[in-house]
Design a protein around this motif. Structure first.
Motif: not given
Ligand SMILES: CC(C)(COP(=O)(O)OP(=O)(O)OC[C@H]1O[C@@H](n2cnc3c(N)ncnc32)[C@H](O)[C@@H]1OP(=O)(O)O)[C@@H](O)C(=O)NCCC(=O)NCCS
Length: 173
Positions: A87-95
């Motif tokens: 329902a509420r995904p978040f992307e770790i774009q860079r680490l």
């Protein structure tokens, strides 16, 4: 030990330098100079990172030691890969962490903080893409509870590469 804090406007220039340096350190040996250049020119500059810092949909954390940035993580409230439902995904774009700080817990701290941040935004899933030829990062993400949930194509310069999609469920805050 480096300290983690939210990015500030004044970080744009040193952050763009660190982003390019860590990208090159990680991938230059396995990509052509031309593809590296195309990617770096399109992704890293004072203006580009300034825009990212101002973008309300991107959250950037930096890790700082003695006034020098040594790592960063970026979170983006982004659509989820089709292979999973959230329902509420978040992307770790860079680490990314500067090479001298690998294996010293800086990346773990960044991961802990960025997952904490996603949790406070009400995320139910964190996801990311990682190049199939980046075993250290894959091992790191597995250690932090991510599992493969598909793949997609990521362009580095003109080279279409296979990125593994990895996801991790997030417990409510
Ligand atoms: C990926 C990254 C953030 C991980 O941080 P780190 O401090 O290196 O993390 P760790 O030391 O915990 O290493 C992760 C695991 O990989 C393992 N590992 C180390 N070198 C490895 C290698 N060459 N191949 C495979 N696994 C390796 C480690 O043993 C460790 O597992 P363990 O704790 O069970 O021993 C860091 O290496 C980095 O910044 N790399 C360059 C940027 C990058 O690849 N970012 C991700 C892009 S998607």
């Amino acid at each position: 030990m480096p300290q983690i804090r939210k990015v500030e406007t004044r970080d744009a220039a040193p952050l763009s330098v660190l982003m390019e340096q860590t990208f090159r350190d990680t991938f230059a040996a396995m990509n052509t100079p031309r593809n590296m250049l195309i990617h770096c020119q399109a992704s890293y500059s004072h203006a580009i990172q300034s825009r990212e810092i101002r973008d309300p949909s991107v959250e950037t954390l930096v890790s700082e030691h003695d006034g020098q940035l040594v790592g960063f993580a970026q979170l983006h409230g982004a659509a989820c890969p089709a292979s999973t439902q959230a329902a509420r995904p978040f992307e770790i774009q860079r680490l990314y962490v500067a090479r001298a700080w690998h294996g010293k817990g800086v990346a773990q701290e960044l991961m802990r903080e960025i997952i904490g941040s996603a949790t406070s935004h009400g995320a139910d899933l964190a996801w990311l893409g990682v190049w199939e030829n980046n075993p250290r990062a894959i091992a790191f993400y597995e250690k932090h509870g991510f599992a493969q949930a598909g793949s997609h194509v990521f362009l580095v310069g003109l080279d279409p590469q296979r990125d593994l999609l990895m996801t991790r469920l997030i417990d409510p805050a």
